[in-house]
Design an enzyme around this catalytic site. Sequence first.
Site, short mmCIF file in Angstrom:
data_model
loop_
_atom_site.label_atom_id
_atom_site.label_comp_id
_atom_site.label_asym_id
_atom_site.label_seq_id
_atom_site.Cartn_x
_atom_site.Cartn_y
_atom_site.Cartn_z
N GLY A 15 59.31 28.33 49.47
CA GLY A 15 59.38 29.61 48.98
C GLY A 15 60.83 29.91 48.75
O GLY A 15 61.17 31.20 48.39
N THR A 17 62.56 30.09 45.92
CA THR A 17 62.85 30.81 44.68
C THR A 17 61.85 32.06 44.57
O THR A 17 61.94 32.81 43.78
CB THR A 17 62.54 29.75 43.66
OG1 THR A 17 61.01 29.60 43.38
CG2 THR A 17 63.23 28.45 43.43
N GLY A 18 61.30 32.37 45.51
CA GLY A 18 60.54 33.55 45.63
C GLY A 18 61.33 35.00 45.65
O GLY A 18 62.78 34.77 45.65
N ILE A 20 61.94 36.96 47.82
CA ILE A 20 62.98 37.55 48.85
C ILE A 20 63.75 35.99 49.30
O ILE A 20 64.81 35.83 49.62
CB ILE A 20 62.08 37.54 50.26
CG1 ILE A 20 61.31 38.89 49.99
CG2 ILE A 20 62.97 37.73 51.42
CD1 ILE A 20 62.18 40.01 49.64
N GLY A 21 63.01 34.93 49.00
CA GLY A 21 63.65 33.53 49.36
C GLY A 21 64.92 33.13 48.59
O GLY A 21 65.64 32.54 48.62
N LYS A 141 50.43 37.21 59.53
CA LYS A 141 51.69 37.38 60.55
C LYS A 141 51.56 37.30 62.08
O LYS A 141 52.10 36.55 62.90
CB LYS A 141 52.78 38.11 59.95
CG LYS A 141 53.01 37.91 58.59
CD LYS A 141 54.59 39.06 58.17
CE LYS A 141 54.79 38.70 56.79
NZ LYS A 141 55.75 39.60 56.18
N ARG A 145 52.15 34.36 65.04
CA ARG A 145 52.95 34.64 66.30
C ARG A 145 52.10 34.19 67.48
O ARG A 145 52.81 33.52 68.21
CB ARG A 145 53.46 35.91 66.45
CG ARG A 145 54.51 36.38 65.34
CD ARG A 145 55.29 37.64 65.88
NE ARG A 145 56.13 38.04 64.89
CZ ARG A 145 56.88 39.16 65.07
NH1 ARG A 145 56.95 39.78 66.42
NH2 ARG A 145 57.88 39.69 64.09
N1 LIG Z 1 59.01 44.75 53.55
C1 LIG Z 1 58.92 44.44 52.11
O1 LIG Z 1 58.68 45.32 51.41
C2 LIG Z 1 58.53 43.01 51.71
C3 LIG Z 1 58.54 42.91 50.22
C4 LIG Z 1 58.33 41.77 49.73
C5 LIG Z 1 57.98 40.58 50.60
N2 LIG Z 1 58.06 40.90 51.97
C6 LIG Z 1 58.11 39.53 52.89
O2 LIG Z 1 58.85 38.58 52.50
C7 LIG Z 1 58.03 37.13 52.43
C8 LIG Z 1 58.21 36.44 51.04
O3 LIG Z 1 57.61 37.28 50.09
P1 LIG Z 1 57.63 37.31 48.67
O4 LIG Z 1 57.51 38.30 47.98
O5 LIG Z 1 59.17 36.91 48.40
O6 LIG Z 1 56.98 35.99 48.11
P2 LIG Z 1 56.81 35.42 46.75
O7 LIG Z 1 57.93 35.65 45.80
O8 LIG Z 1 55.25 35.97 46.26
O9 LIG Z 1 56.21 33.81 46.90
C9 LIG Z 1 57.36 33.29 47.35
C10 LIG Z 1 57.10 31.66 47.20
O10 LIG Z 1 56.23 30.96 48.16
C11 LIG Z 1 55.63 30.09 47.46
N3 LIG Z 1 54.20 29.94 47.43
C12 LIG Z 1 53.28 28.88 47.48
N4 LIG Z 1 52.13 29.16 47.47
C13 LIG Z 1 51.78 30.60 47.31
C14 LIG Z 1 50.79 31.26 47.46
N5 LIG Z 1 49.38 30.82 47.47
N6 LIG Z 1 50.97 32.66 47.15
C15 LIG Z 1 52.34 33.03 47.19
N7 LIG Z 1 53.17 32.26 47.59
C16 LIG Z 1 52.95 30.90 47.38
C17 LIG Z 1 55.97 30.03 45.77
O11 LIG Z 1 57.13 29.09 45.74
P3 LIG Z 1 56.93 27.46 45.33
O12 LIG Z 1 56.45 27.70 43.90
O13 LIG Z 1 58.43 27.22 45.41
O14 LIG Z 1 56.03 26.77 46.39
C18 LIG Z 1 56.62 31.28 45.83
O15 LIG Z 1 57.90 31.35 45.01
C19 LIG Z 1 56.77 37.67 53.04
O16 LIG Z 1 56.47 37.34 54.37
C20 LIG Z 1 56.39 38.84 52.71
O17 LIG Z 1 55.53 39.61 53.35
C21 LIG Z 1 58.48 42.01 52.53
#
Ligand SMILES: NC(=O)c1ccc[n+]([C@@H]2O[C@H](COP(=O)([O-])OP(=O)(O)OC[C@H]3O[C@@H](n4cnc5c(N)ncnc54)[C@H](OP(=O)(O)O)[C@@H]3O)[C@@H](O)[C@H]2O)c1
Length: 321
Positions: A15, A17-18, A20-21, A141, A145
């Site tokens: 993840g 490039t997501g 947060i990633g 999550k 855990r």
């Molecule tokens: N506290 C907050 O406000 C908050 C806000 C945002 C996120 N978060 C947490 O941060 C973490 C990352 O979230 P994010 O929003 O950064 O994630 P995201 O951008 O939606 O996805 C991250 C990466 O996950 C991979 N992925 C593969 N299969 C997927 C699927 N079926 N669904 C979604 N993603 C998939 C993709 O990468 P590839 O194409 O490279 O495989 C995607 O770029 C999560 O645990 C989320 O709960 C918290």
Amino acid sequence: MAFASFTPARLLIFGATGAIGKHITEAILAAKPAFEAVTIFTSANTVSAKQDLLARWKAIGVPLSVVVGDVTSEDDVKRAYATEKPDTVISALGRGALTFQTKLVELAAQADSVKWLFPSEYGTDIEHNAKSPNEKPHQNKLALRKYIRENIRPEQLRVTYLVTGPYFDMWVSARLSPLMGGFNPATKTASVIADGEGKVGFCTMPDVGKFLVAALRHPEVSFDKALKVQSFVVTPNQVLAEYEKQTGGDKWTVTHVPLADLQAAEAKAWQETPGSATGFTLRRIWAEGGTLYEKNDNELIGVGPNDTETLAYAVAQALKQ
Ligand SMILES: NC(=O)c1ccc[n+]([C@@H]2O[C@H](COP(=O)([O-])OP(=O)(O)OC[C@H]3O[C@@H](n4cnc5c(N)ncnc54)[C@H](OP(=O)(O)O)[C@@H]3O)[C@@H](O)[C@H]2O)c1
């Protein structure tokens, strides 16, 4: 390799490039001293859709490999662990992929090279109080855990959860519903929950990467913990005052949303539009004090009060968006 003298050197990121990633990967690639090797496990889609980002990261000069695979394929994940020989795995998979992490963890525990794993958390404290076990957005999550507690021995794999609370950048710009609270510089209007005096602990998006690297530099205190990290703790009224100051000093028009109205909107969303309900629940949890601790873990991992972004800086950044 003994855990007592363990220093992470070879990192594998899911993840990467997501939303947060991306911040985590950028901080890892910028870290000094540099890590020995960084590998990104990513989908074919991302490789073609985010070519420019990947090219920019490769140009930084830290050895960066890209393994193309499907995170749901056991063979692809096994191959990545076997060929890249990471000692540390960092998952920043999105909410839609959280359940796939059980397999990532199981395979990591079996892989000779992998010693440490960060599951995808980077959000709200999912074990904060008596209500936490029943909060719908926490379920995947919490299940991971539980799986780790019941199935993974520390001598096989150490695990760290990085708990950041809400991202300030996202929190201020809620547009889905005024009942969620939010700040709109274009109209100089804001909506805040209750009287706006309830403190919230925030992280900024660049700081999540900083905290992750800090945890990597302090394995001994991070192992087997949920680290609670925060950029700053402020009230919505303090955020409002900072916006007013940075937009010419005029008073903004403020709507106060009673907590009961947010709770009613949350219940309605889970019934009628569950796809958008998570945001309501998280905002209710944050408004209820779900990000507050007696003490956070910043100092434990060597992050001092001047190392994180400030409210003033974060508002200035938000105003540039
Ligand atoms: N506290 C907050 O406000 C908050 C806000 C945002 C996120 N978060 C947490 O941060 C973490 C990352 O979230 P994010 O929003 O950064 O994630 P995201 O951008 O939606 O996805 C991250 C990466 O996950 C991979 N992925 C593969 N299969 C997927 C699927 N079926 N669904 C979604 N993603 C998939 C993709 O990468 P590839 O194409 O490279 O495989 C995607 O770029 C999560 O645990 C989320 O709960 C918290």
